[in-house]
Design a protein around this motif. Structure first.
Motif, PDB file in Angstrom:
ATOM      1  N   GLY A  47       0.756  -1.245   0.000  1.00  0.00           N
ATOM      2  CA  GLY A  47       0.000   0.000   0.000  1.00  0.00           C
ATOM      3  C   GLY A  47       0.782   1.287   0.000  1.00  0.00           C
ATOM      4  N   SER A 107      -4.704  -3.409  -6.894  1.00  0.00           N
ATOM      5  CA  SER A 107      -4.289  -4.353  -5.857  1.00  0.00           C
ATOM      6  C   SER A 107      -5.347  -5.426  -5.678  1.00  0.00           C
ATOM      7  CB  SER A 107      -4.059  -3.619  -4.530  1.00  0.00           C
ATOM      8  OG  SER A 107      -3.027  -2.652  -4.672  1.00  0.00           O
ATOM      9  N   GLN A 116      -6.751   0.929  -1.580  1.00  0.00           N
ATOM     10  CA  GLN A 116      -5.529   1.256  -0.866  1.00  0.00           C
ATOM     11  C   GLN A 116      -5.741   1.366   0.639  1.00  0.00           C
ATOM     12  OE1 GLN A 116      -3.679   0.336  -3.502  1.00  0.00           O
ATOM     13  NE2 GLN A 116      -2.186   1.721  -2.593  1.00  0.00           N
ATOM     14  N   LEU A 119      -5.790  -2.023   2.031  1.00  0.00           N
ATOM     15  CA  LEU A 119      -4.447  -2.585   1.941  1.00  0.00           C
ATOM     16  C   LEU A 119      -3.562  -2.036   3.060  1.00  0.00           C
ATOM     17  CD1 LEU A 119      -3.053  -4.567   0.066  1.00  0.00           C
ATOM     18  CD2 LEU A 119      -2.243  -2.650  -1.292  1.00  0.00           C
TER      19      LEU A 119
END
Length: 566
Positions: A47, A107, A116, A119
């Motif tokens: 991240g 991701s 994010q 993450l």
């Protein structure tokens, strides 16, 4: 625990697949070989901010992938099960991040796309990185307080306090906004109240104006109507000699006498009798009508006043009485809304007071727990620093009261500051003013060692924390890292052979030129190769038999572990 890390087209790395083990994983190599790129890749995977510069020159994208064992007490397990990120019996989490040369990134968690923020939340639970740059965070009072709370076992209380604190701040913010609105709307409320009272006092009826207009029209003609009604009534019944009723009664009497002799007169008599009854009723109605006209003659002035009042209200608020009634409803609703401000403020004030009571209790518990833990923490830190050859260190934790205008922070009702003295004869002062880079590294290692049982993060990464140390101190740091690795997976990037010899899994990083481009090579070393690498770290580019012998002795004398590499 990190089991495997895949790095493809990241920075100068073309393609790497690394398998890590439990315990202490050592990463060594020449200066500039790319050791820190591995850590950068791991941070980016979990991240950290990415950019097009992360993508290897000439490639369309970077691919990063890590396979982690799910920690036994994983706080996100239930959440991930509900989101179908993992299944009930899953033991691993596979995180994958793709960074395009345009700067965009995606991701994935076990094949599911993840944002994010999620993450970053996962990253905080999986690993913690410590290095020369990261150690600056130890200067922050909030970090110091967090370390103390971990040591004291106050995490649950801190979590509950923070939850209530954010409820309290949100409530305070809502209350502040309501007070601002109340102040702004004060004049508006007064004006609305006047308008509502004015319209309510008018007692509006949608049909009233039409009715009053009709009454006024009749009252204007009242003299004419009175004269006509009186004359009609006079002709019907009051003229004793020639009234219609008197004449009709005479006619009825005459026809009655005819009907006694001639039955053909009976129908005529019935019609006259019926007419007489109707005329009598007409006379009564005419009399009542005449009296009504007489009694209403004084009402015209009141009607004129009422119509004028309604006319003024129409000019002020609307074009018709129904519109005035609609306006009254609208104004009333707006006034009710403003009146609710006070009720809402009272409710929020009560809510704040209830939260504050709970915060006071929790804050008191936090303070007591912290004060109890400080004594033993200070002793343990001093004891461990001495084992790292810092002579007569002093370590103190001082409470700092909040400014009078601040009642709570998210940490409680106080702050703490770590004070240290690394030199005998000097009083303890704040860490950033007292500790060099090497001393700060040792202090962080000591704190992490002491707190390792309390903290749940399974992977600790130490990036070149050996700066400024060497010799016996380096060996002691190596032992400390090895001990820390009994309960955690530990990564350590080091330049010191005294630390490298304690590794259970040893990786060497070097550069090579492949097809005209620099690439990074990572090799997991066996014991023979480790001796060669430690010898290089001891003697540089010149390898002698004595250097190799010394490296062998260091390896032979290191602490052994049932998890040692072969």
């Amino acid at each position: 625990m990190l089991q495997e890390l895949l790095i493809k087209d990241f920075a100068i790395i073309e393609d790497l697949r690394l398998e890590f083990g439990p315990g202490l994983n050592l990463i060594t190599g020449e200066t500039g070989a790319g050791k820190s790129i591995i850590i950068d890749a791991l941070q980016t995977l979990l991240g950290a901010k990415s950019s097009p510069e992360n993508v290897r020159d000439g490639s369309k994208e970077s691919v990063l992938e890590g396979t982690f064992l799910i920690p036994p007490a994983f706080p996100l397990r239930e959440k991930y099960l509900a989101l179908h990120y993992i299944n009930e019996n899953d033991q691993e989490i596979i995180v994958r991040r793709i960074i395009s040369a345009t700067g965009k990134s995606k991701s994935y968690l076990n094949g599911n796309m993840i944002n994010q923020a999620a993450l970053a939340e996962l990253s905080d639970l999986l690993l913690e990185i410590h290095g020369q740059n990261q150690q600056i965070s130890l200067f922050k009072k909030s970090v110091q307080l967090s370390l103390l709370d971990s040591y004291a076992g106050l995490e649950e209380t801190v979590f509950e306090f923070e939850r209530l604190f954010y409820d309290w701040t949100r409530t305070a913010s809502s209350l502040r906004k309501l007070k601002e609105s109340e102040e702004k709307e004060k004049e508006r409320r007064s004006f609305l109240k006047f308008q509502v009272e004015e319209l309510e006092s008018a007692v509006l009826d949608p049909d009233e104006e039409i009715r009053l207009e009709e009454e006024r029209r009749l009252l204007v003609k009242s003299e004419f109507l009175k004269a006509k009604s009186e004359n009609a009534y006079y002709l019907l019944s009051e003229n004793e000699e020639n009234s219609v009723l008197s004449s009709l009664q005479t006619i009825q009497k005459e026809i009655s006498e005819i009907s006694v002799i001639d039955s053909r007169g009976m129908p005529i008599l019935q019609l006259v009798s019926s007419a007489l009854i109707q005329l009598k009723e007409t006379a009564v109605l005419m009399r009542d009508y005449r009296e009504t006209i007489e009694s209403r003659r004084d009402s015209l002035e009141n009607i004129e006043k009422r119509l004028f009042s309604l006319s003024q209200l129409k000019k002020k608020y609307g074009a018709s009485i129904p519109e005035l009634i609609e306006k009254l409803i609208t104004l009333g609703e707006e006034l009710d809304g403003l009146n609710h401000l006070e009720s809402d403020m009272n409710s929020l004030n009560f809510e704040m007071q209830e939260i504050e009571k709970k915060l006071e209790v929790l804050a008191e518990g936090l303070s007591e727990g912290r004060k109890s833990a400080i004594v033993t923490l200070e002793k343990e830190v001093v004891k461990d620093l001495k084992t790292l050859k810092i002579k007569d260190p002093e370590f103190k934790v001082r409470f700092l009261n909040l400014p009078s205008e601040i009642r709570f922070t998210r940490h409680g009702q106080e702050e703490v500051v770590f004070l240290i003295s690394m030199n005998p004869g000097f009083p303890p002062i704040e860490i950033e003013k007292a500790a060099s880079g090497g001393e700060l590294s040792r202090l962080m290692l000591v704190l992490k060692s002491i707190l390792s049982q309390a903290e749940s993060v399974p992977l600790l990464i130490f990036d070149e924390i050996d700066t400024g140390v060497g010799g016996e101190v380096a060996e002691l740091i190596g032992k400390k890292l090895w001990n820390l690795a009994r309960t955690k997976q530990v990564f350590c990037i080091t330049h010191l052979p005294q630390i490298a010899c304690f590794g259970e899994f040893h990786f060497n990083i070097s550069k090579r030129v492949k097809r005209g481009k620099t690439d990074v090579v990572v090799k997991r070393l066996n014991d023979r190769e480790r001796i060669q690498e430690i010898g290089r770290m001891l003697g540089g580019s010149i390898m002698t038999s004595n250097t190799i012998k010394f490296a062998e002795e260091m390896m032979a004398n290191r602490l052994t572990s049932p998890r040692s590499s072969s």
